[in-house]
Design an enzyme around this catalytic site. Structure first.
Site, PDB file in Angstrom:
ATOM      1  N   ALA A  66       1.023  -1.239  -0.023  1.00 23.06           N
ATOM      2  CA  ALA A  66      -0.047   0.058   0.092  1.00 23.06           C
ATOM      3  C   ALA A  66       0.850   1.227  -0.056  1.00 23.06           C
ATOM      4  O   ALA A  66       1.992   1.152   0.578  1.00 23.06           O
ATOM      5  CB  ALA A  66      -0.791  -0.025   1.286  1.00 23.06           C
ATOM      6  N   GLY A 111       0.645  -5.010   0.799  1.00 23.75           N
ATOM      7  CA  GLY A 111      -0.315  -4.984  -0.147  1.00 23.75           C
ATOM      8  C   GLY A 111       0.032  -5.888  -1.621  1.00 23.75           C
ATOM      9  O   GLY A 111      -1.029  -6.633  -2.023  1.00 23.75           O
ATOM     10  N   GLU A 114      -0.239  -9.577  -0.602  1.00 20.62           N
ATOM     11  CA  GLU A 114      -1.765  -9.923  -0.398  1.00 20.62           C
ATOM     12  C   GLU A 114      -2.332  -9.911  -1.652  1.00 20.62           C
ATOM     13  O   GLU A 114      -3.332 -10.864  -1.897  1.00 20.62           O
ATOM     14  CB  GLU A 114      -2.249  -8.771   0.576  1.00 20.62           C
ATOM     15  CG  GLU A 114      -1.947  -8.898   1.886  1.00 20.62           C
ATOM     16  CD  GLU A 114      -2.098  -7.575   2.789  1.00 20.62           C
ATOM     17  OE1 GLU A 114      -1.938  -6.495   2.690  1.00 20.62           O
ATOM     18  OE2 GLU A 114      -3.017  -7.873   3.761  1.00 20.62           O
ATOM     19  N   GLU A 134       4.303  -4.986   7.296  1.00 20.35           N
ATOM     20  CA  GLU A 134       3.508  -3.681   8.017  1.00 20.35           C
ATOM     21  C   GLU A 134       4.069  -3.526   9.490  1.00 20.35           C
ATOM     22  O   GLU A 134       3.628  -2.538   9.977  1.00 20.35           O
ATOM     23  CB  GLU A 134       2.133  -4.173   7.853  1.00 20.35           C
ATOM     24  CG  GLU A 134       1.339  -4.158   6.337  1.00 20.35           C
ATOM     25  CD  GLU A 134       1.578  -5.557   5.691  1.00 20.35           C
ATOM     26  OE1 GLU A 134       2.501  -6.142   6.212  1.00 20.35           O
ATOM     27  OE2 GLU A 134       0.957  -5.706   4.641  1.00 20.35           O
TER      28      GLU A 134
END
Ligand code: COA
Length: 261
Positions: A66, A111, A114, A134
């Site tokens: 992200a 992300g 993910e 993260e």
């Protein structure tokens, strides 16, 4: 549809979506997530598309997570909504009903890992790096990573990766079952193209049934999951593709499957 952060190339039933922010290592900012959601929705509606490939622009990164500059601005309520927004994208990929291949050409972090895990097949260059870093930002994976990693690699590896935030290489990701195949970086296109072509020539409704039975069945009771399988099997028998596939076998010729019937 024109996109600011995506390149879309569709030909011969294969749609390649390239996240095109190489200067930011293809980090997922809100605009990119919005565009990806739209592109996945378009792919779901277009019968001319049989397979989707998702990759990142440039040689360095698949997706480095992200966008941290946006993440840094979020308050609690906004972060909750952002997590759900990102999860929605990952679920849309997983539930597309057509095979989605992650072409992992470099860093697949946060992300990015993910998103790769929401795809149905993951092919990695041997230079790729994976991780859920993260924790180093004071948060945790928020786009479904805790749950998809758990289901792919088990509790022990998931806890280690998420608690420590370390990067692992492609060979280790293969050992852990996070990716399907690792190939030399220069072989990545050939490998992904061969796989995509094979899937593009397969019977669409049978592919759809397999995706539903395995993806949804994994979260259901055995009785419900077996019913998904039977229902999908029944639907296949109503398609021209099953007539063609069985006839081709009996006539000792190669089958020719069509778009969704
Ligand atoms: N969000 C926003 N920008 C990012 C980013 C991210 N997740 N990852 C990389 N970038 C940007 C960098 O800020 C830099 O931009 P700049 O040139 O304008 O300063 C550019 O991409 C190149 O990254 P850089 O860090 O200089 O490359 P590197 O080779 O030194 O390191 C990484 C590569 C992947 C190890 C490093 O960029 C990194 O750790 N990224 C964050 C990974 C992460 O924590 N992801 C989870 C986010 S929730």
């Amino acid at each position: 549809m024109s996109y600011q952060n995506l390149l879309i190339d569709c030909a011969a039933r294969i749609c390649t979506i390239t996240i095109n922010r190489p200067d930011k290592l293809n980090a997922l900012n809100r605009q990119t997530i919005r565009e990806l959601r739209l592109a996945i929705e378009e792919a779901s509606q277009d019968d001319a598309i049989g397979v989707v490939v998702i990759t990142g622009a440039g040689a360095k990164a698949f997706i480095a997570g992200a966008d941290i500059s946006e993440l840094a601005q979020l308050d609690g309520v906004q972060a909750l909504a952002f997590s759900r927004y990102g999860q929605g994208l990952m679920t849309a990929i997983e539930r597309l009903g057509k095979p989605v291949i992650a072409r992992i050409n470099g860093f697949a972090l946060g992300g990015g890992m993910e998103l790769a895990m929401a795809c149905h097949l993951r092919i990695a260059a041997d230079t790729a790096k994976f991780g859920q870093p993260e924790i180093n930002l004071g948060v945790l994976p928020g786009f479904g990573g805790t749950q998809r990693l758990l289901r792919l690699a088990g509790r022990s590896a998931s806890l280690e990766l998420c608690l420590l935030g370390n990067q692992i290489n492609a060979a280790r990701a293969l050992e852990l079952g996070i990716v399907n195949r690792v190939v030399a970086a220069e072989q990545l296109d050939a490998e992904v193209n061969a796989l995509a072509q094979q899937l593009a020539q397969s019977a669409p409704q049978a592919l759809n049934g397999i995706l539903n039975a395995i993806t949804l069945g994994a979260e259901a009771s055995i009785d419900v999951a077996l019913d998904y399988e039977s229902q999908a099997f029944g639907v296949c028998a109503a398609t021209a593709d099953m007539r063609e596939g069985t006839a081709a076998f009996l006539e000792r010729r190669k089958p020719s499957f069509g778009p969704r019937t």
